[in-house]
Scaffold this active site. Structure first.
Site, mmCIF file in Angstrom:
data_model
loop_
_atom_site.group_PDB
_atom_site.id
_atom_site.type_symbol
_atom_site.label_atom_id
_atom_site.label_comp_id
_atom_site.label_asym_id
_atom_site.label_seq_id
_atom_site.Cartn_x
_atom_site.Cartn_y
_atom_site.Cartn_z
ATOM 1 N N GLU A 1 -35.388 32.708 -10.088
ATOM 2 C CA GLU A 1 -35.950 34.007 -10.475
ATOM 3 C C GLU A 1 -37.223 33.839 -11.308
ATOM 4 O O GLU A 1 -38.242 34.481 -11.042
ATOM 5 C CB GLU A 1 -34.916 34.824 -11.277
ATOM 6 C CG GLU A 1 -33.632 35.169 -10.537
ATOM 7 C CD GLU A 1 -33.845 36.066 -9.311
ATOM 8 O OE1 GLU A 1 -34.918 36.689 -9.200
ATOM 9 O OE2 GLU A 1 -32.943 36.121 -8.460
ATOM 10 N N ASN B 1 -40.957 34.796 -10.014
ATOM 11 C CA ASN B 1 -41.753 35.765 -10.777
ATOM 12 C C ASN B 1 -43.134 35.222 -11.114
ATOM 13 O O ASN B 1 -44.138 35.933 -11.010
ATOM 14 C CB ASN B 1 -41.033 36.142 -12.076
ATOM 15 C CG ASN B 1 -39.965 37.206 -11.849
ATOM 16 O OD1 ASN B 1 -39.862 37.749 -10.747
ATOM 17 N ND2 ASN B 1 -39.178 37.492 -12.874
ATOM 18 N N ARG C 1 -39.177 44.999 -4.269
ATOM 19 C CA ARG C 1 -38.272 44.116 -5.006
ATOM 20 C C ARG C 1 -37.237 44.909 -5.798
ATOM 21 O O ARG C 1 -37.371 46.095 -6.021
ATOM 22 C CB ARG C 1 -39.078 43.161 -5.911
ATOM 23 C CG ARG C 1 -39.951 42.206 -5.064
ATOM 24 C CD ARG C 1 -40.691 41.194 -5.901
ATOM 25 N NE ARG C 1 -39.806 40.365 -6.693
ATOM 26 C CZ ARG C 1 -39.162 39.288 -6.225
ATOM 27 N NH1 ARG C 1 -39.354 38.899 -4.985
ATOM 28 N NH2 ARG C 1 -38.360 38.609 -6.993
HETATM 29 N N1 LIG Z 1 -44.345 35.835 -14.715
HETATM 30 C C1 LIG Z 1 -44.648 37.147 -14.664
HETATM 31 N N2 LIG Z 1 -45.940 37.559 -14.722
HETATM 32 C C2 LIG Z 1 -46.257 38.864 -14.663
HETATM 33 N N3 LIG Z 1 -45.337 39.859 -14.549
HETATM 34 C C3 LIG Z 1 -44.040 39.521 -14.496
HETATM 35 C C4 LIG Z 1 -43.633 38.163 -14.546
HETATM 36 N N4 LIG Z 1 -42.271 38.141 -14.460
HETATM 37 C C5 LIG Z 1 -41.874 39.420 -14.373
HETATM 38 N N5 LIG Z 1 -42.917 40.262 -14.386
HETATM 39 C C6 LIG Z 1 -42.880 41.737 -14.346
HETATM 40 O O1 LIG Z 1 -41.571 42.160 -14.679
HETATM 41 C C7 LIG Z 1 -41.022 42.948 -13.639
HETATM 42 C C8 LIG Z 1 -39.521 42.758 -13.545
HETATM 43 O O2 LIG Z 1 -39.213 41.440 -13.173
HETATM 44 P P1 LIG Z 1 -37.813 41.111 -12.510
HETATM 45 O O3 LIG Z 1 -36.717 41.660 -13.355
HETATM 46 O O4 LIG Z 1 -37.761 39.655 -12.225
HETATM 47 O O5 LIG Z 1 -37.794 41.933 -11.150
HETATM 48 P P2 LIG Z 1 -38.641 41.779 -9.791
HETATM 49 O O6 LIG Z 1 -39.131 40.385 -9.661
HETATM 50 O O7 LIG Z 1 -37.659 42.134 -8.737
HETATM 51 O O8 LIG Z 1 -39.764 42.758 -9.884
HETATM 52 C C9 LIG Z 1 -41.778 42.541 -12.393
HETATM 53 O O9 LIG Z 1 -41.773 43.546 -11.400
HETATM 54 C C10 LIG Z 1 -43.175 42.274 -12.954
HETATM 55 O O10 LIG Z 1 -43.903 43.472 -13.097
#
Ligand SMILES: Nc1ncnc2c1ncn2[C@@H]1O[C@H](COP(=O)(O)OP(=O)(O)O)[C@@H](O)[C@H]1O
Ligand SMILES: Nc1ncnc2c1ncn2[C@@H]1O[C@H](COP(=O)(O)OP(=O)(O)O)[C@@H](O)[C@H]1O
Lengths: 145, 105, 145, 105
Positions: C47, C51, C104
């Protein structure tokens, strides 16, 4: 051309030889290397990393070894780097059966040389050693063997 | 690692990967059998060996050399095909006896 | 106490999610983690790395993601670092079902939170994101489950 | 991935790991079956699935949502035990029908 770069830096511990080998193997598998070449890649990495830990760092687990892998569609370049004691005479060190450790065979460099398409060693006393190895990837369909 | 003693011969079944991580364990184990139990003939069975490098090969050659002056012997059996090339390169087959499957008891 | 440190830096490519997971899994196996915890560690790393590639770098394969693993006998600390676009509102991003991508699920952080013992996110707009996760290692013989 | 069509139902046997690396391939494959071949009922067989994360689960939920307004259905069968917890956490079992082995044709 697509390029994949991977850099693994790890504590100079015996169990990390396995980790380094597994990483190489996983990457080689993604490049669809034939099984025998995967095997040879694993041996080469194993030898270079073991040398860094045993000879470079005298088994000191507080030191770090770096494995760099650059993969393109036609070749895979592997570097194994330590900041250890260095090799005083590289030419001598690379000869078959030469070892500074009476318990060892002196075959590490021979295996690397035999299994890889290119082997280059850079070393400086008390500054460390860098082993650079290249394996060409045969993009032709297998035929002659 | 499975081990079995039969007619004063120690049979060792080496499994998985033999490298600098565990080569010393194999060394200690064999030396103990030689020094403490008087074993003089050893057969290393390699059918389940997946990986070996010069650290592993070095320990095998070292045990062979230790047994020689004691009048003992070390033999290798059932090397898997994917390890033929490294065995060949190491020169071990010129020194140590390699047994095909059926000759092993 | 014995410590093993491993740092993997890799091109922001989808296939490297597999590599990152495999590395985590290999290290976890050496620490004798039970299978279900290994599985949970793999999901968490998957995950965080996904991300970094998808959100942090918008799938640009020329960027680099770093996975740092620190293992001691009683805990494993994992950091996933990108130098990408950053998260404007970390609290919101960590909520269930929140995603900036309509395709997502917004469950990445929920999985990390559920599967790890500690989760901490540091982020700065246009400078990147660091996800820090800790898993305690149960050194007792298994009994209560 | 093995696939089989029987009584207008598409059976897909998902293998290995389903993550951001290959979730899009699964998406394209299923969308093609829905859009080009008019498939409306899909069963995803998971007995050989080794790993799944939110990227994989997202594609499955997405296909379910695509089929709904078309009067179609997506079902999941044979989830291996080590994936129960992540399935549970994802909330998918509350939305999508999970079939035990024997109910699947
Ligand atoms: N490494 C990252 N860099 C930038 N934004 C991030 C990062 N990780 C997460 N996010 C932001 O946080 C939100 C939620 O992440 P997550 O819970 O993993 O759900 P998803 O990947 O399904 O969108 C993402 O949609 C994104 O906007
Ligand atoms: N990374 C290194 N740092 C210092 N010395 C090294 C290193 N690698 C190799 N050497 C030297 O080169 C010699 C030959 O290496 P090698 O062919 O691998 O055989 P072996 O490891 O069996 O000694 C070693 O005995 C050692 O003296």
């Amino acid at each position: 051309m697509k390029v994949n770069k991977i850099i693994l830096t790890f504590s100079s511990l015996p169990e990390n030889v396995t980790i380094a080998r597994m990483l190489t193997s996983a990457l080689g598998a993604q490049l669809n290397l034939p099984l025998n070449e995967l095997e040879e890649l694993k041996v080469s990495v194993s030898e270079a990393v073991s040398n860094a830990i045993i000879h470079g760092y005298n088994n000191n687990p507080d030191k770090f070894v770096t494995l760099k892998i650059d993969a393109t569609t036609d070749k895979i370049t592997i570097q194994v780097i330590d900041k250890g004691r260095g090799i005083p005479n590289i030419k001598q060190a690379m000869q078959a059966s030469f070892s500074t450790d009476p318990e060892r065979m002196g075959l590490g460099f021979i295996f690397m040389q035999s299994f890889m398409d290119k082997l280059n060693v850079e070393s400086e006393i008390d500054h460390g050693t860098k082993v650079i190895m290249v394996k060409h990837i045969n993009t032709q369909p297998p035929s002659s063997h | 690692m499975r081990k079995r003693i039969e007619r004063q011969t120690l049979h060792l079944y080496i499994e998985g990967e033999l490298d600098m991580k565990n080569a010393n364990d194999l060394k200690s184990l064999i030396d103990m059998e030689i020094d403490k139990k008087g074993i003089r003939i050893i057969v290393l069975h390699m059918e389940d060996l997946q990986f070996i490098d010069s650290s592993g090969l070095g320990v095998i050659l070292g045990r062979y050399k230790k047994l020689l002056p004691l009048g003992g012997k070390l033999k290798i059996s059932n090397v898997p095909p994917h390890l033929y090339k490294i065995m060949e390169l190491s020169g071990l087959p010129k020194i140590i006896e390699f047994l095909p499957k059926k000759e092993v008891l």
